[in-house]
Design a protein around this motif. Structure first.
Motif, PDB file in Angstrom:
ATOM      1  N   PHE A  18       9.372   3.413   7.135  1.00  0.00           N
ATOM      2  CA  PHE A  18       8.841   3.042   8.445  1.00  0.00           C
ATOM      3  C   PHE A  18       8.259   1.632   8.403  1.00  0.00           C
ATOM      4  N   MET A  19       7.577   1.308   7.307  1.00  0.00           N
ATOM      5  CA  MET A  19       7.004  -0.026   7.181  1.00  0.00           C
ATOM      6  C   MET A  19       8.076  -1.088   6.927  1.00  0.00           C
ATOM      7  N   VAL A  20       9.170  -0.703   6.241  1.00  0.00           N
ATOM      8  CA  VAL A  20      10.289  -1.640   6.086  1.00  0.00           C
ATOM      9  C   VAL A  20      10.866  -1.974   7.463  1.00  0.00           C
ATOM     10  N   GLN A  49       1.821   7.271  -6.630  1.00  0.00           N
ATOM     11  CA  GLN A  49       0.769   8.241  -6.866  1.00  0.00           C
ATOM     12  C   GLN A  49       1.126   9.637  -6.355  1.00  0.00           C
ATOM     13  N   ALA A  50       2.212   9.755  -5.605  1.00  0.00           N
ATOM     14  CA  ALA A  50       2.599  11.058  -5.051  1.00  0.00           C
ATOM     15  C   ALA A  50       2.926  12.028  -6.179  1.00  0.00           C
ATOM     16  N   ALA A  51       2.343  13.233  -6.134  1.00  0.00           N
ATOM     17  CA  ALA A  51       2.476  14.174  -7.257  1.00  0.00           C
ATOM     18  C   ALA A  51       3.522  15.253  -7.019  1.00  0.00           C
ATOM     19  N   SER A  52       3.858  15.531  -5.772  1.00  0.00           N
ATOM     20  CA  SER A  52       4.792  16.621  -5.476  1.00  0.00           C
ATOM     21  C   SER A  52       5.985  16.088  -4.692  1.00  0.00           C
ATOM     22  N   PRO A  53       7.081  16.865  -4.687  1.00  0.00           N
ATOM     23  CA  PRO A  53       8.253  16.445  -3.897  1.00  0.00           C
ATOM     24  C   PRO A  53       7.916  16.277  -2.418  1.00  0.00           C
ATOM     25  N   GLU A  54       7.029  17.127  -1.902  1.00  0.00           N
ATOM     26  CA  GLU A  54       6.653  17.035  -0.495  1.00  0.00           C
ATOM     27  C   GLU A  54       5.924  15.722  -0.217  1.00  0.00           C
ATOM     28  N   GLU A  55       5.000  15.355  -1.157  1.00  0.00           N
ATOM     29  CA  GLU A  55       4.269  14.103  -0.990  1.00  0.00           C
ATOM     30  C   GLU A  55       5.205  12.903  -1.107  1.00  0.00           C
ATOM     31  N   GLN A  56       6.146  12.988  -2.049  1.00  0.00           N
ATOM     32  CA  GLN A  56       7.100  11.886  -2.234  1.00  0.00           C
ATOM     33  C   GLN A  56       7.965  11.705  -0.976  1.00  0.00           C
ATOM     34  N   LEU A  57       8.393  12.831  -0.392  1.00  0.00           N
ATOM     35  CA  LEU A  57       9.188  12.763   0.836  1.00  0.00           C
ATOM     36  C   LEU A  57       8.406  12.062   1.940  1.00  0.00           C
ATOM     37  N   GLU A  58       7.160  12.458   2.092  1.00  0.00           N
ATOM     38  CA  GLU A  58       6.326  11.872   3.141  1.00  0.00           C
ATOM     39  C   GLU A  58       6.086  10.388   2.902  1.00  0.00           C
ATOM     40  N   GLU A 102       0.831  -1.209   0.000  1.00  0.00           N
ATOM     41  CA  GLU A 102       0.000   0.000   0.000  1.00  0.00           C
ATOM     42  C   GLU A 102       0.864   1.256   0.000  1.00  0.00           C
ATOM     43  N   GLU A 103       1.919   1.259   0.852  1.00  0.00           N
ATOM     44  CA  GLU A 103       2.804   2.416   0.918  1.00  0.00           C
ATOM     45  C   GLU A 103       3.574   2.594  -0.383  1.00  0.00           C
ATOM     46  N   LEU A 104       3.969   1.520  -1.017  1.00  0.00           N
ATOM     47  CA  LEU A 104       4.680   1.598  -2.289  1.00  0.00           C
ATOM     48  C   LEU A 104       3.770   2.189  -3.374  1.00  0.00           C
TER      49      LEU A 104
END
Length: 509
Positions: free
Chosen positions: A445-447, A429-438, A422-424
């Motif tokens: 964290f899940m790893v 789907q992350a559209a911005s650098p901020e979203e990608q960072l998060e 799900e996290e992958l």
């Protein structure tokens, strides 16, 4: 002759060796024993006073414990054996126990006799004698109080574990080792001193101090101490102090060096300008270098890196001392008190069956400590007290480990895999650098969660992967040099072949 009251054990000091040094009280006790035809027990009859005593008191009955010196293979039990026999005899009838010198100076057997006597309800009496210290110091022209000389029994030094020697001896102040009574013991003493002194360090063996023409001071390097038969029952070894910067195996030397480096105005300019804040990066660097040495299983490197990390402790303590914040003594006090307090199963009366109980006790004690310090432990978060300077993967796993205790946990490994997928997908789907960072943070964290679920240390796993990558890439670099080609000239297919060759080369080694 007027009877002299005798305790169950009367301990008499013979003095250093001359009949002229025997006290009037000691003469009276021995004369009374001869008059009463009482057997007198000497720790050793290898003493210059014994023969003149026999002539002066021909009725004196003498027995000694010299047989134990030849029979004993264990230095630690020798004096204990003597003390036990003395006390056993005293339970049958009052006895006189005679020792060289003063009974309370350099006489381990006497201390053991007194200890056993107290436990067994036996009364004791001490008849003083001139100790060996005065004539030895006379020969060495030494004031032991002015120089703060240490005095230690040779047998006690010989039975010390090699790691304990540095804790018993401070080589930067003079040392006197008494009762170096034979070559075998001299050998053990030499080995023990080798932990703190150079093999070539000059020492002095003082023989028969206070015994007229028999007095002698023999100078030799430490390594020659057991290469002769000079040591006997009247031998004291004098070890001069080493310079402060020569005692490299002692904590006190490191303390002196750090103080000297920061001393005004003649210290080191760089060290003097350091602060707690400026030294933070070095604490982190040295810690990771210790970890690296551990991972490489390089014990020589580990010893060196632990020293570098210890230096940081001493530097911060010296910075704090100069600022009147705390001292190195406070550091020792905190850690020692904490270890004693948190190990009641070792230093107290608490009993445990396994390491799990130790951990439970540890946590309970820590909670009590925080409550005593005014912390509202009832309103604490389970995530409190995790240092944020800790590597992020370690923080993630520590958080996850703590919340499991509250029941916040996945029910199965499949659930963990599903959340990971799900996290992958959210990263895709992350559209911005901020979203990608998060989202990448969530994935990491899940790893860490997956690693914990599999009982794997995430930080250690990543460090292992880093080491593996470094090893393989450096092998690729070597292979490229053999082909005399720059790495930048390789195509993607060539890269893949080179990588495979590197893996094979490592595996074959």
């Amino acid at each position: 002759m007027t009877a002299i009251p005798v305790s169950a054990i009367t301990i008499v000091g013979l003095g250093p060796g001359s009949m002229d040094d025997l006290t009037l009280e000691a003469r009276r006790v021995l004369a009374q024993a001869a008059h009463d035809k009482q057997t007198v027990y000497f720790r050793t009859i290898i003493h210059p006073t014994v023969e003149p005593l026999k002539q002066d008191l021909p009725e004196l009955r003498i027995e000694s414990f010299d047989r134990l010196y030849d029979e004993s293979d264990d230095w630690s039990s020798l004096y204990q054996q003597i003390a036990t026999e003395v006390c056993d005899l005293a339970l049958q009838h009052p006895i006189v126990y005679v020792v060289p010198g003063h009974p309370l100076v350099g006489e381990t057997s006497v201390q053991l006799v007194l200890e056993q006597a107290r436990k067994r309800g036996i009364t004791t009496r001490i008849v003083s004698g001139l100790s060996f210290i005065e004539p030895v110091c006379n020969l060495l022209a030494l004031d032991p109080f002015e120089v703060g000389a240490q005095i230690i029994d040779a047998t006690n030094l010989a039975i010390s574990h090699i790691d304990e020697v540095a804790g018993k001896i401070i080589p930067t102040i003079p040392l006197m080792i008494v009762q170096v009574y034979n070559r075998r013991l001299a050998s053990e003493v030499k080995l023990a001193l080798g932990e703190c002194y150079p093999d070539e360090w000059p020492v002095k063996l003082v023989r028969a101090a206070g015994v007229g023409e028999e007095e002698a001071v023999l100078e030799m390097p430490l390594y020659e101490l057991d290469r002769n038969n000079f040591a006997n029952h009247l031998s004291t070894l004098y070890v001069p102090p080493v310079p402060e910067l020569s005692a490299l195996r002692l904590p006190e030397t490191l303390r002196y060096i750090t103080m000297r480096l920061r001393r005004e105005p003649d210290g080191c300019p760089w060290d003097r300008q350091q602060t707690h804040d400026s030294l933070k990066r070095y604490v982190i660097e040295e810690t990771y270098e210790v970890v690296e040495a551990l991972e490489e299983n390089d014990m020589d490197k580990l010893a060196e890196e632990l020293g570098d990390l210890l230096l940081q402790v001493y530097l911060h303590s010296e910075v704090a001392r100069q600022a009147d914040e705390f001292t190195l003594g406070d550091v020792y006090e905190h850690v020692n008190a904490k270890l004693i307090r948190r190990h009641p199963h070792v230093f107290g009366t608490v009993e445990v069956d396994n390491s799990s109980q130790v951990v439970q006790n540890w946590e309970a004690i820590k909670k009590q400590e925080r409550a005593s310090a005014g912390v509202d432990v009832h309103n604490e978060s389970v995530l409190d007290r995790v240092p944020q300077a800790t590597p992020a993967l370690m923080v993630a796993q520590e958080y996850q480990k703590r919340v499991i205790k509250t029941g916040f946990e996945f029910t199965s490994l499949q659930d963990v895999y599903a959340k990971l997928e799900e996290e992958l997908e959210e990263i895709k789907q992350a559209a911005s650098p901020e979203e990608q960072l998060e989202e990448i943070g969530d994935l990491l964290f899940m790893v860490a969660k997956l690693a914990g679920f599999l009982k794997v240390d995430a930080e250690e796993a990543l460090r292992l992967a880093n080491r593996k990558f470094r090893r393989r890439f450096q092998t690729m670099e070597s292979l490229a040099r053999e082909e005399e080609r720059p790495l930048t000239s390789y195509s993607r297919p060539e890269w893949e072949k080179l990588w495979a060759r590197a893996k094979e080369a490592i595996a074959s080694n």
